[in-house]
Scaffold this motif. Structure first.
Motif, mmCIF file in Angstrom:
data_model
loop_
_atom_site.group_PDB
_atom_site.id
_atom_site.type_symbol
_atom_site.label_atom_id
_atom_site.label_comp_id
_atom_site.label_asym_id
_atom_site.label_seq_id
_atom_site.Cartn_x
_atom_site.Cartn_y
_atom_site.Cartn_z
ATOM 1 N N GLU A 237 0.856 -1.189 0.000
ATOM 2 C CA GLU A 237 0.000 0.000 0.000
ATOM 3 C C GLU A 237 0.894 1.240 0.000
ATOM 4 O O GLU A 237 1.994 1.205 0.537
ATOM 5 C CB GLU A 237 -0.870 0.066 1.276
ATOM 6 N N ILE A 238 0.397 2.307 -0.591
ATOM 7 C CA ILE A 238 1.069 3.615 -0.541
ATOM 8 C C ILE A 238 -0.020 4.652 -0.285
ATOM 9 O O ILE A 238 -1.143 4.535 -0.820
ATOM 10 C CB ILE A 238 1.777 3.955 -1.883
ATOM 11 N N PHE A 239 0.298 5.632 0.544
ATOM 12 C CA PHE A 239 -0.641 6.756 0.656
ATOM 13 C C PHE A 239 0.114 8.056 0.924
ATOM 14 O O PHE A 239 1.266 8.048 1.354
ATOM 15 C CB PHE A 239 -1.723 6.508 1.722
ATOM 16 N N PHE A 240 -0.563 9.170 0.601
ATOM 17 C CA PHE A 240 -0.011 10.502 0.813
ATOM 18 C C PHE A 240 -0.721 11.149 1.998
ATOM 19 O O PHE A 240 -1.905 10.879 2.236
ATOM 20 C CB PHE A 240 -0.262 11.402 -0.399
ATOM 21 N N PRO A 249 -5.047 7.660 -0.767
ATOM 22 C CA PRO A 249 -4.396 6.423 -1.212
ATOM 23 C C PRO A 249 -3.802 6.569 -2.619
ATOM 24 O O PRO A 249 -4.297 7.347 -3.438
ATOM 25 C CB PRO A 249 -5.550 5.403 -1.247
ATOM 26 N N VAL A 250 -2.735 5.837 -2.860
ATOM 27 C CA VAL A 250 -2.112 5.798 -4.188
ATOM 28 C C VAL A 250 -2.373 4.396 -4.751
ATOM 29 O O VAL A 250 -1.991 3.406 -4.141
ATOM 30 C CB VAL A 250 -0.592 6.068 -4.087
ATOM 31 N N ARG A 251 -3.043 4.341 -5.906
ATOM 32 C CA ARG A 251 -3.378 3.012 -6.430
ATOM 33 C C ARG A 251 -2.429 2.559 -7.530
ATOM 34 O O ARG A 251 -2.435 1.399 -7.950
ATOM 35 C CB ARG A 251 -4.835 2.948 -6.886
ATOM 36 N N GLU A 252 -1.641 3.503 -8.033
ATOM 37 C CA GLU A 252 -0.723 3.161 -9.112
ATOM 38 C C GLU A 252 0.503 4.065 -9.018
ATOM 39 O O GLU A 252 0.381 5.250 -8.735
ATOM 40 C CB GLU A 252 -1.440 3.414 -10.439
#
Ligand code: PPE
Length: 292
Positions: A237-240, A249-252
């Motif tokens: 998972e990645i998020f800002f 959330p970052v989906r790509e």
């Protein structure tokens, strides 16, 4: 209080030419009980004062005066929820780089601002791309100060990736490690371990600090360590985080799907707690709210 159409500066304002200003971004939220509250006002104002110290143009007002003025701007404009932009800038006087006697002008503006990276983005995640522009080296710009001039670097990065069809730019530091996004800090999650970049070349985000506190209190393992670009590609998972972007959330990233291509469980858990706090629904964090 100055009416919108009269809030003007002279064309020879020092900051307009040389970027010699510094600002804050603060949000005021409408609470579930009908009241309004400013999120972490003291921390934002502390950073505002720190910015002035760092670049050597200290604020000509006391902390209490700036705090009262911030609350007045919200109240008098009758805003239930808004984004607040304090700005201090070197004003009209001498031209040329060294103008120590020019006034330091301070303004506080407020307006309604929705989801920074879009309603769909905050819900379903956004598409990020690593920018070809490097984040400031720590001895090129004072990265812990929210200096207006610093933001040209962010504008270059953001414009580059937006024109290429992405939503937000991630920037690497001068040594090639992941630094932050154009206007947000960045988190990665792998095996439920929550990791973010340390205070090297980044703006010390107040949302970042909030999420670190929330994650620790929820029992997540939290790390503040440098990480490389390939850790973005390996992340579950990645998020800002940011005042404007909140928890997005970052989906790509770089055309690679992150996890299942939708917000992950840890992101959603932290995001939900953050949303509860800003709506005044979580007593544990009520000290983060300044009620109007
Ligand atoms: N890094 C940068 C470079 C940055 O500009 C911000 C805030 C953050 C991290 C997150 O900091 P914090 O807001 O304290 O969690 N960016 C502001 C400006 C956005 C704009 O476009 O203007 C903001 O979110 O208010």
């Amino acid at each position: 209080m100055v009416p919108w159409e009269d809030a003007k500066v002279h064309v020879l304002t020092h900051a307009l030419h040389y970027g010699t200003g510094y600002f804050e971004g603060i949000r005021c939220y409408a609470l579930a009980d009908g009241r309004s509250a400013v999120f972490r006002l003291d921390e934002h104002l502390r950073r505002f004062f720190d910015s002035g110290k760092i670049i050597g143009f200290p604020l000509p007002y006391s902390f209490e005066e700036v705090k009262q003025a911030t609350l007045d701007v919200i109240r008098i404009n009758r805003l239930k929820a808004c984004y607040i932009r304090p700005l201090a800038f070197v004003g009209l006087g001498e031209m040329g780089l060294y103008a120590p006697d020019n006034p330091i002008n301070v303004l506080i503006a407020a307006w309604s601002w929705g989801a920074y990276l879009g309603d769909d983005g905050i819900k379903n995640g956004i598409r990020a791309k690593i920018s070809s522009y490097t984040r400031h080296h720590v001895n090129v710009m004072m990265t812990k100060s929210k200096v207006s001039g610093n933001y040209v670097n962010s504008v270059l990065a953001k414009s580059e990736v937006k024109k290429a069809g992405y939503d937000e730019a991630i920037m690497l530091d001068a040594e090639g490690y992941v630094a932050e996004a154009s206007g947000e800090n960045i988190f990665v999650v792998r095996d439920r371990i929550v990791k973010t970049t340390p205070f090297t070349s980044i703006l010390p985000g107040i949302t970042r600090d909030s999420i670190l506190t929330i994650a620790r209190n929820k029992g997540y393992v939290v790390e503040e360590e440098r990480f490389t670009r390939d850790e973005l590609y390996m992340a579950d998972e990645i998020f800002f985080t940011g005042t404007a972007a909140e928890v997005t959330p970052v989906r790509e990233v770089d055309n690679r799907q992150v996890g299942r291509g939708c917000p992950g469980a840890v992101t959603l858990d932290l995001q939900q707690t953050f949303f509860d706090i800003i709506k005044g629904k979580d007593e544990k964090y009520s000290t983060w709210l300044t009620y109007l």
